[in-house]
Design a protein around this motif. Structure first.
Motif, short mmCIF file in Angstrom:
data_model
loop_
_atom_site.label_atom_id
_atom_site.label_comp_id
_atom_site.label_asym_id
_atom_site.label_seq_id
_atom_site.Cartn_x
_atom_site.Cartn_y
_atom_site.Cartn_z
N UNK A 154 1.03 -1.15 -0.08
CA UNK A 154 -0.06 0.07 -0.14
C UNK A 154 0.88 1.34 0.09
N UNK A 155 1.98 1.16 -0.43
CA UNK A 155 3.10 2.20 -0.33
C UNK A 155 3.72 2.52 -1.60
N UNK A 156 3.41 1.80 -2.67
CA UNK A 156 4.22 1.95 -3.78
C UNK A 156 5.30 1.12 -3.97
N UNK A 157 5.60 0.31 -3.14
CA UNK A 157 7.08 -0.43 -3.14
C UNK A 157 6.84 -1.92 -3.46
N UNK A 158 5.81 -2.44 -3.68
CA UNK A 158 5.82 -3.86 -4.09
C UNK A 158 5.24 -4.43 -5.64
N UNK A 159 4.17 -3.33 -6.12
CA UNK A 159 3.81 -3.47 -7.44
C UNK A 159 2.69 -4.45 -7.47
N UNK A 215 -0.57 -2.81 -9.45
CA UNK A 215 -0.28 -2.53 -10.72
C UNK A 215 -1.61 -2.73 -11.70
N UNK A 267 0.97 2.53 -9.96
CA UNK A 267 0.74 1.84 -8.70
C UNK A 267 -0.91 2.39 -8.25
N UNK A 289 -2.20 2.02 -5.71
CA UNK A 289 -2.43 2.43 -4.06
C UNK A 289 -1.62 3.71 -3.94
N UNK A 290 -1.16 4.37 -4.97
CA UNK A 290 -0.42 5.64 -4.80
C UNK A 290 -1.25 6.68 -5.67
N UNK A 339 11.46 -4.36 -12.26
CA UNK A 339 11.96 -4.21 -10.85
C UNK A 339 10.75 -3.63 -9.90
N UNK A 340 9.63 -3.03 -10.42
CA UNK A 340 8.86 -2.43 -9.46
C UNK A 340 7.90 -3.53 -8.92
N UNK A 341 8.23 -4.78 -9.34
CA UNK A 341 7.06 -5.68 -8.85
C UNK A 341 8.05 -6.99 -8.13
N UNK A 394 10.52 3.02 -10.29
CA UNK A 394 10.02 1.82 -10.86
C UNK A 394 9.25 2.27 -12.23
N UNK A 452 6.29 1.80 -12.81
CA UNK A 452 5.10 2.11 -12.66
C UNK A 452 5.09 3.49 -12.05
N UNK A 472 15.59 0.17 -8.58
CA UNK A 472 14.73 0.42 -7.72
C UNK A 472 15.10 0.59 -6.27
#
Lengths: 165, 352
Positions: A43-48, A51, A60, A62-63, A133-135, B100, B102, B239
């Protein structure tokens, strides 16, 4: 405060009235529109995991403040398959074991669809990994994910050439 | 997240008027702002949504050859704009080395300049932080501070400015166009962010209600296009924020560096232009020795703010290496791993 907005979600136009300006696109999809395919990981844009595509581009959800996206066209994991026929990226994730637990998979697949549309990676696995890499996948299915993206991209591009011929 | 009033202005004048009220914040994509609001780090009472304003989305070349980038242009749109990336490749490389895919698809040019530090004490409302709550102290001093600043810090704040994008902008002499109640004004990017001093809560020169409308790169910056690179060292290949980064741009004629531009990221409290190093490089033939001298000059004033003395040595090596990479020439195609020290290095570049 007027909190009404119009979204086109998976091709269907929706008029939405929010009761609170704090709602993110992710919460709108999951909690109010019953589209629970997009996942809330960090919920903070770190895990993807959240998407989605907005105007065909991966972001993302969530953001993203829902009210700010008034007028947007959105595609979620629920909008990819054509009836029972899976989208080529969905099929490729199955063919290449691109997941284990599956929690990150909707986000991975939406990100891959966005990546293929961006057409920046070509057939270079290193570029695919960088662009994905954002996932985050905590099961570590990255090898299968990269293979799935490359395979799906090849099939989509072959399909386009067939259509053009 | 606190409750806020949502305002969607239809003109810049309306936006400026709405944001002049105390407690207001501008909303671009919100990739940083919403994250901070979720953590209770910032609690604006009003969000002024700029994303529906017209005319802030363009990437244009002005008649004098300068490039003007609207404040709402997405990071990815700018990095992948073929004309822009050809003229200012180091800016594209820095953009693609940040965040990233996204986030780059959502985050805006103006928002990048306004992003807040990733200092973990700033981001934790239970910690003392002069930037978040003036006068409360700084828990980063004496805390976990290996990622903090070695340049530009004060006893009140040692937080690093996190932007990659701002580093080449500082090197290339970018100008920030600002709109406010009193009309428009311009500020060089290197003057846009403030040193923390004893008011680390005041991060930029923006006054209440003022907003960024565009960022401009002067025409002469394009003369460096053949020799410019960004290099970023971080804890993972992709990232992650920089521990140390540098943007270098060289104008080389007949084997001599005619003019050099250099700026540092990840090591300072604001985007850091290294003019003393630039002066050393002008007139020299490109080579390891002069690059190492320039690196020394770039960090001459650096001092540890805690357990981060390593950043001074690391930063010097990044500078020497990015200068060698720039001298070797801008690659024809964006490297698979932009700005990465793990990407294959160009011929003629030795490890430094």
């Amino acid at each position: 405060m007027n909190l009404s907005l119009t979204l086109t979600i998976n091709g269907k136009r929706r008029e939405i009235v929010l009761d609170d300006p704090r709602v993110t696109l992710l919460d709108l999809l999951r909690e109010r529109l019953d589209l629970t395919g997009s996942k809330k990981g960090c919920d903070r844009g770190q895990c993807g995991a959240c998407t989605i595509l907005v105007h065909g581009q991966r972001i993302n959800s969530c953001l993203a403040l829902a009210i700010s996206y008034d007028g947007a066209s959105i595609t979620t994991i629920e909008g990819l398959a054509d009836g029972d026929a899976l989208h080529p990226v969905q099929q490729a994730f199955i063919d290449h074991d691109g997941f284990q637990c599956g929690f990150c998979t909707p986000g991975q697949i939406m990100s891959a669809v966005g990546l293929i549309a961006e057409a920046q990676a070509g057939e270079d696995a290193e570029r695919v990994r960088e662009a994905m890499s954002g996932n985050i996948c905590r099961c570590g299915a990255y090898k299968g994910i990269t293979e799935a993206v490359l395979d799906a991209q090849a099939k989509i591009s072959a399909g386009k050439e067939r259509d053009a011929a | 997240m606190n409750l806020f009033e949502y305002v969607r202005p239809s003109s810049i004048a309306e936006a400026v008027a709405a944001a002049g009220e105390p407690g207001s914040a501008y909303l671009g994509a919100g990739t940083n702002l919403l994250d901070l609001m979720k953590g209770g780090v910032t609690r604006p009472s009003r969000l002024v949504d700029l994303t529906h304003l017209p005319d802030l989305n363009g990437i244009e070349t002005l008649p004098d050859g300068s490039a003007r980038i609207g404040a709402l242009v997405k990071n990815s749109a700018l990095a992948h704009d073929p004309d822009f990336a050809k003229r200012f490749p180091v800016v594209a490389e820095a953009l693609l080395a940040g965040a990233s895919a996204q986030l780059r698809n959502a985050a805006t040019v103006g928002g990048n300049l306004m992003q807040r530090t990733r200092c973990s004490y700033f981001n934790d409302p239970a910690s003392a932080c002069n930037k978040r709550e003036p006068g409360t102290g700084c828990d980063a001093l004496g805390g976990e501070n290996r990622s903090h600043a070695v340049l530009g810090w004060s006893d009140h704040c040692i937080a690093v400015h996190p932007s990659d994008f701002c580093v080449p902008l500082a090197a290339l002499g970018a100008i920030v166009e600002i709109a406010g109640a009193g009309g428009q004004r311009e500020v060089p990017l290197t003057d846009f962010h403030r040193l923390p001093g004893d008011t680390p809560d005041r991060e930029t020169v923006l006054e209440a209600g003022e907003m960024i409308v565009a960022v401009r790169l002067p025409a002469d910056a394009a003369a460096f296009a053949d020799h410019q690179r960004y290099l970023k060292v971080r804890e993972r290949t992709s990232y992650a924020f920089a521990l140390a980064s540098a943007a270098a741009a060289l104008k080389i004629e007949n084997g001599t560096i005619v003019e050099a531009r250099l700026a540092l990221g990840g090591v300072a409290t604001k985007p850091w232009r290294a003019k003393a190093a630039e002066a050393l490089l002008a007139g020299a033939a490109p080579g390891k020795q002069v690059f190492e001298k320039a690196a020394e000059a770039a960090f001459a004033e650096a001092r540890p703010s805690g357990d981060n003395g390593y950043k001074i040595e690391l930063g010097k090596r990044v500078v020497a290496r990015v200068l060698a990479m720039a001298a070797a020439g801008t690659p024809d195609r964006m490297p698979a791993l932009p700005a990465s020290p793990f990407a294959p290095i160009p011929e003629g570049v030795v490890n430094v």
